[in-house]
Scaffold this active site. Structure first.
Site, PDB file in Angstrom:
ATOM      1  N   HIS A  43       8.290  -1.562   6.270  1.00 52.98           N
ATOM      2  CA  HIS A  43       9.050  -2.798   6.112  1.00 52.98           C
ATOM      3  C   HIS A  43       8.864  -3.775   7.265  1.00 52.98           C
ATOM      4  CE1 HIS A  43      11.960  -0.250   3.447  1.00 52.98           C
ATOM      5  NE2 HIS A  43      10.868  -0.595   2.796  1.00 52.98           N
TER       6      HIS A  43
HETATM    7  C1  LIG Z   1       3.466   2.065   0.710  1.00 48.63           C
HETATM    8  C2  LIG Z   1       4.567   1.033   0.657  1.00 48.63           C
HETATM    9  C3  LIG Z   1       5.730   1.327  -0.035  1.00 48.63           C
HETATM   10  C4  LIG Z   1       6.762   0.375  -0.098  1.00 48.63           C
HETATM   11  N1  LIG Z   1       7.850   0.667  -0.865  1.00 48.63           N
HETATM   12  C5  LIG Z   1       8.781  -0.301  -1.072  1.00 48.63           C
HETATM   13  C6  LIG Z   1       9.830  -0.081  -2.000  1.00 48.63           C
HETATM   14  O1  LIG Z   1       9.898   0.953  -2.675  1.00 48.63           O
HETATM   15  N2  LIG Z   1      10.756  -1.065  -2.170  1.00 48.63           N
HETATM   16  C7  LIG Z   1      10.701  -2.216  -1.456  1.00 48.63           C
HETATM   17  O2  LIG Z   1      11.601  -3.036  -1.616  1.00 48.63           O
HETATM   18  N3  LIG Z   1       9.708  -2.448  -0.570  1.00 48.63           N
HETATM   19  C8  LIG Z   1       8.728  -1.531  -0.390  1.00 48.63           C
HETATM   20  N4  LIG Z   1       7.683  -1.797   0.448  1.00 48.63           N
HETATM   21  C9  LIG Z   1       7.655  -3.081   1.159  1.00 48.63           C
HETATM   22  C10 LIG Z   1       7.430  -4.300   0.254  1.00 48.63           C
HETATM   23  O3  LIG Z   1       6.534  -4.010  -0.776  1.00 48.63           O
HETATM   24  C11 LIG Z   1       6.939  -5.487   1.098  1.00 48.63           C
HETATM   25  O4  LIG Z   1       7.913  -5.806   2.064  1.00 48.63           O
HETATM   26  C12 LIG Z   1       6.669  -6.756   0.290  1.00 48.63           C
HETATM   27  O5  LIG Z   1       5.809  -6.490  -0.791  1.00 48.63           O
HETATM   28  C13 LIG Z   1       6.071  -7.835   1.193  1.00 48.63           C
HETATM   29  O6  LIG Z   1       5.892  -9.030   0.481  1.00 48.63           O
HETATM   30  P1  LIG Z   1       5.162 -10.276   1.157  1.00 48.63           P
HETATM   31  O7  LIG Z   1       5.101 -11.333   0.117  1.00 48.63           O
HETATM   32  O8  LIG Z   1       5.834 -10.597   2.445  1.00 48.63           O
HETATM   33  O9  LIG Z   1       3.705  -9.763   1.545  1.00 48.63           O
HETATM   34  P2  LIG Z   1       2.570  -9.076   0.648  1.00 48.63           P
HETATM   35  O10 LIG Z   1       3.125  -8.592  -0.637  1.00 48.63           O
HETATM   36  O11 LIG Z   1       1.886  -8.108   1.526  1.00 48.63           O
HETATM   37  O12 LIG Z   1       1.589 -10.279   0.271  1.00 48.63           O
HETATM   38  C14 LIG Z   1       0.714 -10.906   1.142  1.00 48.63           C
HETATM   39  C15 LIG Z   1      -0.533 -11.313   0.343  1.00 48.63           C
HETATM   40  O13 LIG Z   1      -1.270 -12.255   1.089  1.00 48.63           O
HETATM   41  C16 LIG Z   1      -2.634 -11.915   1.036  1.00 48.63           C
HETATM   42  N5  LIG Z   1      -3.256 -12.465   2.246  1.00 48.63           N
HETATM   43  C17 LIG Z   1      -2.966 -12.139   3.516  1.00 48.63           C
HETATM   44  N6  LIG Z   1      -3.703 -12.869   4.375  1.00 48.63           N
HETATM   45  C18 LIG Z   1      -4.455 -13.692   3.617  1.00 48.63           C
HETATM   46  C19 LIG Z   1      -5.422 -14.686   3.936  1.00 48.63           C
HETATM   47  N7  LIG Z   1      -5.738 -14.988   5.201  1.00 48.63           N
HETATM   48  N8  LIG Z   1      -6.029 -15.331   2.916  1.00 48.63           N
HETATM   49  C20 LIG Z   1      -5.717 -15.045   1.619  1.00 48.63           C
HETATM   50  N9  LIG Z   1      -4.810 -14.119   1.280  1.00 48.63           N
HETATM   51  C21 LIG Z   1      -4.191 -13.450   2.272  1.00 48.63           C
HETATM   52  C22 LIG Z   1      -2.639 -10.412   0.972  1.00 48.63           C
HETATM   53  O14 LIG Z   1      -3.861  -9.895   0.490  1.00 48.63           O
HETATM   54  C23 LIG Z   1      -1.466 -10.144   0.056  1.00 48.63           C
HETATM   55  O15 LIG Z   1      -1.832 -10.147  -1.294  1.00 48.63           O
HETATM   56  C24 LIG Z   1       6.635  -0.870   0.563  1.00 48.63           C
HETATM   57  C25 LIG Z   1       5.475  -1.152   1.268  1.00 48.63           C
HETATM   58  C26 LIG Z   1       4.430  -0.220   1.305  1.00 48.63           C
HETATM   59  C27 LIG Z   1       3.183  -0.547   2.062  1.00 48.63           C
END
Ligand SMILES: Cc1cc2nc3c(=O)[nH]c(=O)nc-3n(C[C@H](O)[C@H](O)[C@H](O)COP(=O)(O)OP(=O)(O)OC[C@H]3O[C@@H](n4cnc5c(N)ncnc54)[C@H](O)[C@@H]3O)c2cc1C
Ligand SMILES: *[C@@H]1O[C@H](CO)[C@@H](O)[C@H](O)[C@H]1NC(C)=O
Length: 608
Positions: A537
């Site tokens: 997280h």
């Molecule tokens: C194994 C695992 C299990 C988890 N289990 C849970 C759970 O059960 N419940 C829960 O609530 N949370 C869980 N989490 C955490 C949760 O999934 C994340 O906090 C959430 O998905 C993050 O969302 P975000 O939009 O901040 O980032 P992300 O979903 O990581 O999205 C970022 C996106 O930006 C893209 N990106 C990054 N840099 C660039 C760039 N320079 N150019 C183009 N694209 C780029 C990436 O490829 C990615 O697709 C888990 C995480 C993991 C790793």
């Protein structure tokens, strides 16, 4: 709650009649069973030179934003994603196969730097940090747990100057996304239906009831952990639709990809935010080895997640002055980007039992289980590792209802095997500690509000090189103290009648801590510094707050301070990590941001 009981027993597979019936029905049904073809997904190859908005990153936040912003056909949006399109493969879709996407093309496969105070049981004291690199981002890899956090989390954000983010103001945005499928919750004013994000429960083992009843024996209330109060024990709620993962891609983005006002550029790594003085005018990115620059009429929105959003800002000259200057990057805005990194650590406490009621690999792979899943979308395969029990509490009972909880339990009716644990621990430690060959379970003890703070920094100006991730786990001495209090409650839980009746074994001492008296606080501190590992997280690296506050990166409208036309919308803006799992809160952040970006009136406060 009796419905849960009967369902749990039915699924333990002890009833031969049920077996026979399922097989019979399936033979007939196989004739009629055809998988509905997945809709054609349009990926744009021809891009315009200018869009109203460009979103970088199609993860939990970016997928939601792209969907909401393009509801108005007069607004056009370019969504840039470093990864590709997730295939319709069972490793992604099937909840029980959740760990199979680790270390694949869908994973950035980050590692932290060597830790000083923690990870002593891990290779080189470094932690593997999975992160999604694909449409849907980390919601493609995650465990699908649906938790919103404590009302006190959001109220304290608001109290610290995040106007508009109090619980009453954010709860309507959770409800906007939600499509609840839990019959007990239909009538609850804390839930809603009709939104894109499914909330359901699975129950594969009677051990989950053991957990709930054990918790009640300790004095915890049996509650809805996304309801009025968060403190108590509850059945897990998950983002699963008819037995399939409801990722941000599947549930938000895929259904709208055919909109002509949304262009999605996959396999496109954003390398720089194009700035004209202090105004964001576009994004530079690399696709198929070619560098492209695309402009915006309105705004650039960064949704790269807590690791990559700060990286992209810093590559573009927005970050801590000294750090950028040390790499020769011209400073456009001196802001504490990448600082304030927070994460949650977990201890996986495994115990064996003497009855055949847990969820084993054998049971999960059985013909019975596969048929049940294929035909009805239920059973072991429909559950993310049987992580189906949940609890929150404050270790100081007098703070109940006044502050966010500081410990969370995740209870799984499946005990992890040593091979899986070698993702996070050294072979030696994994093999010594995670050896419950048959029947057992794991209770995760999760530290919700550790006081240690880490950072994301650049190690290079090359956008293809990962940043340095230093969570600085367990530096603050209070962190192990709170953890130990959580362990004591776990021990009391294991001693309750319900757990004793299933023959719960004691934990064996960890040999690496044999210099301490077993079960002393010193022993547990040693244990924590060896065995605590990430629960994925990472957050708070582009902290939201008062613009005058030197520790903040974005204002309460999520606008990057002192830059025009640039916002950050993802987990990184949380001023502090919420009490729980971060996916649903990130989706809420994106829902709220969409209204801000479109200058809509915020949804009406809900006095809940
Ligand atoms: C194994 C695992 C299990 C988890 N289990 C849970 C759970 O059960 N419940 C829960 O609530 N949370 C869980 N989490 C955490 C949760 O999934 C994340 O906090 C959430 O998905 C993050 O969302 P975000 O939009 O901040 O980032 P992300 O979903 O990581 O999205 C970022 C996106 O930006 C893209 N990106 C990054 N840099 C660039 C760039 N320079 N150019 C183009 N694209 C780029 C990436 O490829 C990615 O697709 C888990 C995480 C993991 C790793
Ligand atoms: C399991 O252990 C419990 C507690 O020791 C005992 O009461 C029970 O009879 C045992 N069950 C089996 C099937 O061995």
């Amino acid at each position: 709650m009796t419905c849960y009981h009967s369902r749990a027993h039915e699924l333990t597979g002890s009833n031969m009649g049920v077996h026979f019936l399922v097989i019979l029905v399936s033979i007939v049904a196989v004739y009629f069973y055809t998988k509905s073809p997945s809709p054609v997904v349009q990926r744009s190859t021809h891009l315009k030179s200018k869009y109203d908005y460009i979103i970088v990153g199609a993860g939990s936040a970016g997928s939601v934003l792209a969907s909401r912003l393009t509801e108005d056909p007069d607004i056009n949006v370019l969504l840039i994603e470093a990864g590709g399109t997730p295939e319709d493969i069972e490793e992604i879709v099937t909840p029980a196969l959740v760990t199979k996407t680790l270390h694949t093309e869908y994973d950035w496969e980050y590692y932290t730097v060597k830790q000083k105070y923690a990870l002593k049981g891990s290779n080189e004291q470094k932690s593997y940090w999975p992160r999604g690199r694909v449409l849907g981002g980390t919601s493609i890899l995650n465990y699908m747990v649906y938790i919103r956090g404590s009302r006190h989390d959001y109220d304290s954000w608001a109290a610290e100057g995040c106007d508009g983010w109090s619980y009453k103001e954010i709860i309507p945005y959770f409800l906007k996304s939600e499509d609840v499928r839990v019959s007990d919750l239909y009538k609850s004013e804390y839930h809603s239906w009709g939104g894109p994000l499914t909330v359901s429960t699975t129950l594969t083992s009677p051990l989950i009831n053991t957990f709930i009843q054990g918790g009640q024996e300790l004095g915890f209330d049996h509650i809805d952990c996304n309801g009025k109060t968060q403190e108590g024990v509850c059945f897990m709620q998950s983002s699963i639709l008819n037995g399939e993962r409801c990722s941000a891609y599947q549930c938000f983005l895929k259904p709208v990809m055919k909109r002509s006002n949304l262009h999605v550029s996959t396999n496109s790594l954003a390398t720089k935010i194009l700035l004209d003085g202090k105004k964001a005018v576009g994004v530079e990115f690399i696709r198929n080895g070619r560098k492209l620059g695309i402009n915006v009429n309105q705004e650039v929105i960064i949704s790269g997640g807590s690791v990559d959003s700060p990286k992209l800002l810093m590559l573009s000259g927005i970050g801590p002055r000294n750090h950028l200057e040390s790499l020769g990057i011209p400073v456009i805005a001196n802001l504490p980007v990448g600082q304030n990194l927070q994460d949650h650590l977990k201890l996986m406490m495994t115990h064996c039992i003497n009855q055949s009621i847990s969820v084993t690999t054998e049971k999960t792979n059985s013909l019975y289980s596969r048929l049940l899943y294929k035909l009805l979308g239920t059973g072991y395969l429909a559950s993310p590792g049987a992580v189906e029990g949940n609890a929150f509490f404050h270790v100081d009972g007098s703070k109940k209802g006044k502050a966010p909880p500081d410990i969370q339990f995740h209870f799984s009716a499946a005990s992890p095997n040593a091979k899986y644990m070698t993702n996070f621990l050294s072979n030696e430690v994994a093999e010594e500690y995670y050896q419950c060959p048959e029947e057992g379970f794991v209770n995760y003890i999760i530290l919700l509000h550790g006081k240690s703070r880490g950072s994301i920094t650049l190690q290079s100006t090359d956008p293809f090189i990962p940043p340095l991730i230093d969570p600085n786990y367990l530096e603050h001495p209070g962190d192990t103290k709170t953890f130990i209090k959580g362990i004591r409650i776990h021990q009391r839980l294991m001693n309750t009648g319900p757990f004793q009746r299933v023959g719960t074994t004691k934990q064996k001492p960890l040999s690496m801590c044999s210099e301490y008296i077993y079960d002393s606080d010193k022993y547990w501190e040693c244990f924590i510094r060896h065995m605590a590992i990430t629960i994925y997280h990472p957050s708070s690296t582009c902290k939201m707050g008062r613009p005058q506050d030197p520790d903040t990166v974005v204002d309460p409208q999520l606008r990057v301070k002192s830059i025009y036309g640039l916002r950050v919308v993802d987990t990184s803006i949380m001023p502090n990590v919420i009490s729980g799992n971060t996916n649903a809160p990130t989706i809420m952040i994106a829902e709220k941001a969409a209204d801000m970006i479109l200058k809509k009136k915020p949804l009406a406060k809900l006095d809940l």
